[in-house]
Every structure is written in C-alpha cells, then in structure tokens.
Design an enzyme around this catalytic site. Structure first.
Site, PDB file in Angstrom:
ATOM      1  N   ASP A 156       0.439  -5.234   5.249  1.00 41.39           N
ATOM      2  CA  ASP A 156       0.478  -4.075   6.141  1.00 41.39           C
ATOM      3  C   ASP A 156      -0.686  -4.134   7.136  1.00 41.39           C
ATOM      4  OD1 ASP A 156       2.622  -3.185   4.669  1.00 41.39           O
ATOM      5  OD2 ASP A 156       1.381  -1.935   3.352  1.00 41.39           O
TER       6      ASP A 156
HETATM    7  N1  URA Z   1       2.048  -4.125  -0.878  1.00 42.43           N
HETATM    8  C1  URA Z   1       1.756  -3.138   0.010  1.00 42.43           C
HETATM    9  O1  URA Z   1       2.039  -1.972  -0.230  1.00 42.43           O
HETATM   10  N2  URA Z   1       1.141  -3.482   1.150  1.00 42.43           N
HETATM   11  C2  URA Z   1       0.788  -4.760   1.451  1.00 42.43           C
HETATM   12  O2  URA Z   1       0.207  -4.995   2.523  1.00 42.43           O
HETATM   13  C3  URA Z   1       1.093  -5.774   0.528  1.00 42.43           C
HETATM   14  C4  URA Z   1       1.726  -5.424  -0.640  1.00 42.43           C
END
Ligand code: URA
Length: 232
Positions: free
Chosen positions: A101
C-alpha cells in the site's frame, strides 16, 4: 543476438548510446574490436566495453526498501511511484512484483522478469510473506488463534491460516506471515480483530529477506544467491 541489443539488455545504456559506443571502437568481442552494432553475437561470447567485461543478464532484479508515500505501480498521474526511486536510465521495462500500500514500507522486488513475477504472485504457489506491524491497541492470544484459524470478513472474504507472532516486549508489535496477497490483507485481517494497523513493513518474500543495511528509498541488485532463492 545483435551486439547493440546485447549491450542494452546488459544495461550498458540506451540503444543509441550503445551504438555510439560500438561505432567509437569501445567494444570488443572475443578480443576483437567490433564497430558494427548489427553484428550477431552469442550470449556466451566474451564482450568488453570501455575495457570492462560485460556481464550478460537477460533480466534484472532489485530489492527496494519502499518508503511510505509511493505507489506500487509503474506510472500514475497524481502520485509518485516506486519507479521514481530509480534513475531514468534504469527504469525501462521494470515493474514492482505485487504491491505494498502507499503508506506501507519495506521489501519490494522490482524486475523486468514477467515469468518470475508471475510465479511469486500466483495464489497457487502460496509464497509466504512476512510483515512487521504496529497496532493502536495491544494484540492478544485470541487474535493469534483467529489468524491461525483463518479470518473471515463480514463480506464473506476468507483468508487462509496466517501466523501472528506478538512481541513479548510490546503487544502492539507483531510479525504477521501470510501465504496469499489479497487487497489490504494484513490491515483487513487485523481490523477484523478490532485493531488498526498504524505501521506495516514487509520483511520477507519467500526466503528473501529485506537487507537491514538498505535504507528506506534505496535499492540494490539481488545477489545471484538471492535470485536463486526466488527461483526455487
Ligand atoms: N497487507 C496490507 O494490508 N497492506 C500491504 O501493503 C501489504 C499487505
């Protein structure tokens, strides 16, 4: 393969840069200077450019320590992407393997090898990924059990069994290991237990671990041993 293609594939420069290099007489093949960029050579020929041996690699593999604020994408109209952390001359053909993310940090593999990316991302292969998380509320043994049993969201989304190892020193810190890569998976699983993820850092993908010496925003090439780990 054409000599100019061999040199661009080996990241010696753009097509026009390597053509100039060849025409200037800076490139030799098996000890003989070659000035014609279209000459066909074999990938095991001994090629030097400006007196240095060229290592032929079909693909490139980088480990990036992704900082927060960058999208795991190759381009975007509004936001900076992880490729903006690479010099323009290296970017061609590169893409991130999977996504973190925008606010997540840590290990992201950047490559031009579609087959390798597909293998690492395929849900069938259940490649383990581990993350350090910080939460707003302390995590509990019950949360670890729920992760291990497999979290189910209220919308019916089911996650496979995952490990939640809570820090003995600080129960708002934990290592989560999942074998899938669903959208916002770690955050959603944690939220289902009534806690919010405040910080998320990817530590490993399969056997590949984030290099502790790599600062956020920095990248380095994977070693041949690391590439091997991912190819297993
Ligand atoms: N899970 C998440 O919620 N965010 C990420 O960036 C990676 C795995």
């Amino acid at each position: 393969m054409r000599l100019d293609r061999y040199l661009t594939a080996s990241r010696m420069g753009s097509r026009s840069e390597v053509k100039n290099m060849i025409r200037k007489g800076s490139v030799s093949v098996n000890g003989i200077t070659v000035k014609d960029p279209s000459v066909n050579i074999k990938t095991d020929d001994d090629v030097t450019a400006n007196g240095r041996k060229v290592l032929y690699r079909e693909h490139v593999y980088y480990m990036l320590n992704k900082p927060a604020g960058y999208l795991s994408a190759t381009e975007d109209n509004a936001d900076r992407t992880v490729l903006d952390l690479f010099p323009a001359g290296l970017r061609k053909g590169l893409f991130p393997v999977g996504r973190l993310d925008k606010d997540s940090v840590g290990l992201l593999i950047i490559t031009d090898d579609g087959a390798m990316a597909h293998k690492l991302m395929s849900p069938k292969n259940h490649i383990a990924k581990s993350y350090l998380i910080h939460t707003d509320i302390p995590l509990s043994k019950e949360d670890s059990c729920a992760f291990s049993e497999g979290i189910v969201l209220s919308d019916g989304t089911k996650y496979r069994s995952a490990a939640l190892e809570i820090s003995a020193d600080d129960p708002t810190r934990a290592i989560v290991t999942i074998t899938e890569g669903k959208y916002h998976q770690v955050k959603r699983m944690t939220e289902r237990c009534g806690k919010k993820v405040l910080y998320l850092k990817r530590l490993s993908v399969g056997e590949l671990k984030l290099d502790p010496d790599l600062q956020e925003g920095m990248f380095r090439e994977l070693t041949s041993d690391e590439i091997e780990m991912l190819s297993k």
